[in-house]
Design a protein around this motif. Sequence first.
Motif, PDB file in Angstrom:
ATOM      1  N   LYS A 149       0.832  -1.209   0.000  1.00  0.00           N
ATOM      2  CA  LYS A 149       0.000   0.000   0.000  1.00  0.00           C
ATOM      3  C   LYS A 149       0.863   1.254   0.000  1.00  0.00           C
ATOM      4  N   GLU A 150       1.932   1.226   0.774  1.00  0.00           N
ATOM      5  CA  GLU A 150       2.822   2.386   0.839  1.00  0.00           C
ATOM      6  C   GLU A 150       3.416   2.686  -0.536  1.00  0.00           C
ATOM      7  N   TYR A 183      -0.685  15.424   3.991  1.00  0.00           N
ATOM      8  CA  TYR A 183      -1.503  14.266   4.340  1.00  0.00           C
ATOM      9  C   TYR A 183      -2.977  14.604   4.147  1.00  0.00           C
ATOM     10  N   ARG A 184      -3.704  13.680   3.562  1.00  0.00           N
ATOM     11  CA  ARG A 184      -5.151  13.822   3.413  1.00  0.00           C
ATOM     12  C   ARG A 184      -5.750  12.420   3.307  1.00  0.00           C
ATOM     13  N   HIS A 185      -7.030  12.336   3.528  1.00  0.00           N
ATOM     14  CA  HIS A 185      -7.680  11.040   3.398  1.00  0.00           C
ATOM     15  C   HIS A 185      -7.776  10.657   1.921  1.00  0.00           C
ATOM     16  N   ILE A 186      -7.345   9.441   1.611  1.00  0.00           N
ATOM     17  CA  ILE A 186      -7.505   8.867   0.269  1.00  0.00           C
ATOM     18  C   ILE A 186      -8.141   7.494   0.459  1.00  0.00           C
ATOM     19  N   ASP A 187      -9.260   7.268  -0.201  1.00  0.00           N
ATOM     20  CA  ASP A 187      -9.968   5.999  -0.052  1.00  0.00           C
ATOM     21  C   ASP A 187      -9.034   4.819  -0.319  1.00  0.00           C
ATOM     22  N   GLY A 188      -9.118   3.822   0.542  1.00  0.00           N
ATOM     23  CA  GLY A 188      -8.310   2.621   0.372  1.00  0.00           C
ATOM     24  C   GLY A 188      -6.981   2.659   1.101  1.00  0.00           C
ATOM     25  N   PHE A 189      -6.646   3.807   1.706  1.00  0.00           N
ATOM     26  CA  PHE A 189      -5.385   3.952   2.423  1.00  0.00           C
ATOM     27  C   PHE A 189      -5.645   4.539   3.807  1.00  0.00           C
ATOM     28  N   THR A 190      -4.789   4.182   4.769  1.00  0.00           N
ATOM     29  CA  THR A 190      -4.892   4.737   6.116  1.00  0.00           C
ATOM     30  C   THR A 190      -3.695   5.645   6.386  1.00  0.00           C
ATOM     31  N   MET A 191      -3.742   6.319   7.525  1.00  0.00           N
ATOM     32  CA  MET A 191      -2.602   7.153   7.916  1.00  0.00           C
ATOM     33  C   MET A 191      -1.311   6.345   7.938  1.00  0.00           C
ATOM     34  N   ILE A 192      -1.372   5.118   8.406  1.00  0.00           N
ATOM     35  CA  ILE A 192      -0.159   4.298   8.505  1.00  0.00           C
ATOM     36  C   ILE A 192       0.419   4.011   7.126  1.00  0.00           C
ATOM     37  N   MET A 225       1.570   7.013  -6.697  1.00  0.00           N
ATOM     38  CA  MET A 225       0.440   7.880  -7.013  1.00  0.00           C
ATOM     39  C   MET A 225       0.761   9.364  -6.800  1.00  0.00           C
ATOM     40  N   LEU A 226       1.559   9.678  -5.775  1.00  0.00           N
ATOM     41  CA  LEU A 226       1.695  11.071  -5.351  1.00  0.00           C
ATOM     42  C   LEU A 226       3.067  11.701  -5.592  1.00  0.00           C
ATOM     43  N   VAL A 227       4.124  10.928  -5.612  1.00  0.00           N
ATOM     44  CA  VAL A 227       5.469  11.509  -5.662  1.00  0.00           C
ATOM     45  C   VAL A 227       5.932  11.652  -7.107  1.00  0.00           C
ATOM     46  N   LYS A 228       6.162  12.905  -7.512  1.00  0.00           N
ATOM     47  CA  LYS A 228       6.625  13.196  -8.875  1.00  0.00           C
ATOM     48  C   LYS A 228       7.963  13.937  -8.880  1.00  0.00           C
ATOM     49  N   GLU A 229       8.324  14.561  -7.760  1.00  0.00           N
ATOM     50  CA  GLU A 229       9.541  15.364  -7.660  1.00  0.00           C
ATOM     51  C   GLU A 229       9.911  15.486  -6.186  1.00  0.00           C
TER      52      GLU A 229
END
Length: 230
Positions: free
Chosen positions: A130-131, A166-175, A137-141
């Motif tokens: 998941k990590e 940090y924000r809520h994204i469905d399917g993922f938790t803070m961890i 999904m998020l890291v581009k630079e």
Amino acid sequence: MHKIKIIQPGRLGDIFICLPISYHYHALGYEVKWPIFKQYAFVQAYVDYVNFDVLKESVDTQEDISRAIEKCYRQIPGCENLDICFGFIINHNDKKWAKIDLSFDAFKYSLAGLDISEKFKLKINRNYKKESELVDMLVKEPFYFVHDVGSNYNYDFKLDFTVIKYRHIDGFTMIDWLGIVEKAEKCFFVDSSFLNLVNGLGLVKGKRFFKRKSGPKFTPILDDDWKEFE
């Protein structure tokens, strides 16, 4: 097998702070039970040394919280109660804490009979798949990681650099965001559950900053390398 029940149904930061207490008793051979509020049930997927009992009750009001906490004491009979709960309602532990000069987390560890240094032994079974998905999904630079919204405190860090917040994204938790945290050039946290997660795991040392919201008694004890954001 002896059974012990942790009385600390939330909040999320307190759960991260107190998980090493439960691991300590697990390592001693106890079966550890822990009633928690339903919004924190996701933690179960990352911890294999506690049997969580998810409370079904709503905790939207102070009255709801009081009833749910009272249920914790009655839930799961046949266990020794380890009562480290305070801060939700004025109870016997709140009255004790008011009379001594300890931070809230140090007081919880004193109630458990442990040194506060144990809190830095947090054990989490991370979901690296998941990590990795979240990183892709998020890291581009190159970026700074920011957690600027706590349960009762927000802060605008105003950083002149690419930021991933940090924000809520469905399917993922803070961890599941820990992979993002570890990829960041620097990390900035308000005093929050995420700060307590990273602090307990000892991650991103040398590049982590925090914004204080309260005095020493209400601020968790942090590793020495944290830098306070001014």
